[in-house]
Design an enzyme around this catalytic site. Sequence first.
Site, short mmCIF file in Angstrom:
data_model
loop_
_atom_site.label_atom_id
_atom_site.label_comp_id
_atom_site.label_asym_id
_atom_site.label_seq_id
_atom_site.Cartn_x
_atom_site.Cartn_y
_atom_site.Cartn_z
N GLY A 31 0.81 -1.22 0.00
CA GLY A 31 0.00 0.00 0.00
C GLY A 31 0.84 1.27 0.00
N ALA A 32 0.18 2.41 0.34
CA ALA A 32 0.81 3.73 0.19
C ALA A 32 1.34 3.85 -1.24
CB ALA A 32 1.90 3.96 1.23
N HIS A 34 2.42 4.60 -4.96
CA HIS A 34 3.02 5.75 -5.64
C HIS A 34 3.22 5.38 -7.11
CE1 HIS A 34 6.61 3.35 -5.06
NE2 HIS A 34 6.46 3.40 -3.76
N HIS A 37 4.38 1.85 -8.07
CA HIS A 37 3.30 0.85 -8.02
C HIS A 37 2.41 0.98 -9.26
CE1 HIS A 37 4.05 1.33 -3.52
NE2 HIS A 37 4.23 0.04 -3.69
N GLY A 147 9.03 -5.27 -8.49
CA GLY A 147 9.96 -4.22 -8.92
C GLY A 147 11.42 -4.61 -8.69
N LYS A 149 13.53 -2.57 -7.80
CA LYS A 149 14.05 -1.78 -6.67
C LYS A 149 14.41 -2.72 -5.54
CE LYS A 149 12.14 0.56 -3.49
NZ LYS A 149 12.23 0.59 -2.01
N ASP A 150 13.53 -3.69 -5.30
CA ASP A 150 13.80 -4.71 -4.28
C ASP A 150 14.39 -5.92 -4.99
OD1 ASP A 150 12.29 -3.46 -1.81
OD2 ASP A 150 11.02 -3.16 -3.55
N VAL A 176 11.52 2.77 -10.77
CA VAL A 176 10.94 4.09 -11.07
C VAL A 176 11.51 5.08 -10.06
CG1 VAL A 176 8.80 5.41 -11.29
CG2 VAL A 176 8.85 2.99 -11.96
#
Length: 286
Positions: A31-32, A34, A37, A147, A149-150, A176
Amino acid sequence: MQVIEDIRICRDAVCAARATGQTVGLVPTMGALHDAHRSLIRSARNQCGFVAVSIFVNPRQFGPGEDFDVYPRVLDEDLTVCRDEGVDLVFTPTAEAMFPNDDATTIRVDGVTAGLCGAARPGHFDGVATVVMKLFQIIPADRAYFGEKDYQQLVVVRRMVQALNVAVDIVGCPIVRESNGLAMSSRNRYLSSAERDRAASINRALCAAAERIRQGESSVSTISAQIREELSAAGSVVIEYVEIVDAESLAPIDTIDRAARICVAVRIGPCRLIDNVSVDDPGQAG
Ligand code: AMP
């Protein structure tokens, strides 16, 4: 858009979509939401007839003293994002339903979890692997989007799916970034503007390192030292790790002689931030 909290109802809804012949795409999140996502959701939307997003702040992947209690929870805003992106189903389970008190079952992926965040956050990837495996049971997807990113998480999930013969394709999606290069994260909202500026040094250092490698530098210790220097020059950045690893096994390497990943974790102000960049196999350079 269906918003479903109940596990059984969710599985039934996804199975009903599958029964109509639709390809199901799953985007697991905490969640949260951005723009990163959104980009995962858009990839799923482009490739799948039915898109499910899970929103679950997974207690099992947070260690003692980590930010589970203060992790941002903004469900109404998240549902607006999902509606906006044409999501078909949002799964919002409770922690009690996902992890009843008597549930002592854990999925553990060895090897690729030994270093990087696995070393820094004991038990973290057990929590990730367990919840992702549960999500695959509840939302039987054809494709699941994660992603880069992880990056270690992506590798762990790929390994788990391979090892346990789960019938889902894992799709890795590019990182991103904000306009200053900082990788987007739900935690970035806790950075002050000065901290945000300092955090831009992470991507700058990674890009400079990747460029040096393209120019022919192959010594991992030299590159790591330069990254550390650049991060330290930004001031008030606590370096947790700077590692250059084999892109597949995540084992540390001494020389850039294969496809690799430069991975960094730092603390800036209240946030632990991670980022990484890929390094092509110099032997394959055109
Ligand atoms: P999270 O909600 O932070 O657990 O992230 C949900 C998914 O979004 C994970 O697969 C993350 O890797 C991915 N994600 C988060 N931030 C980024 C980013 N800046 N770029 C690409 N993917 C991301």
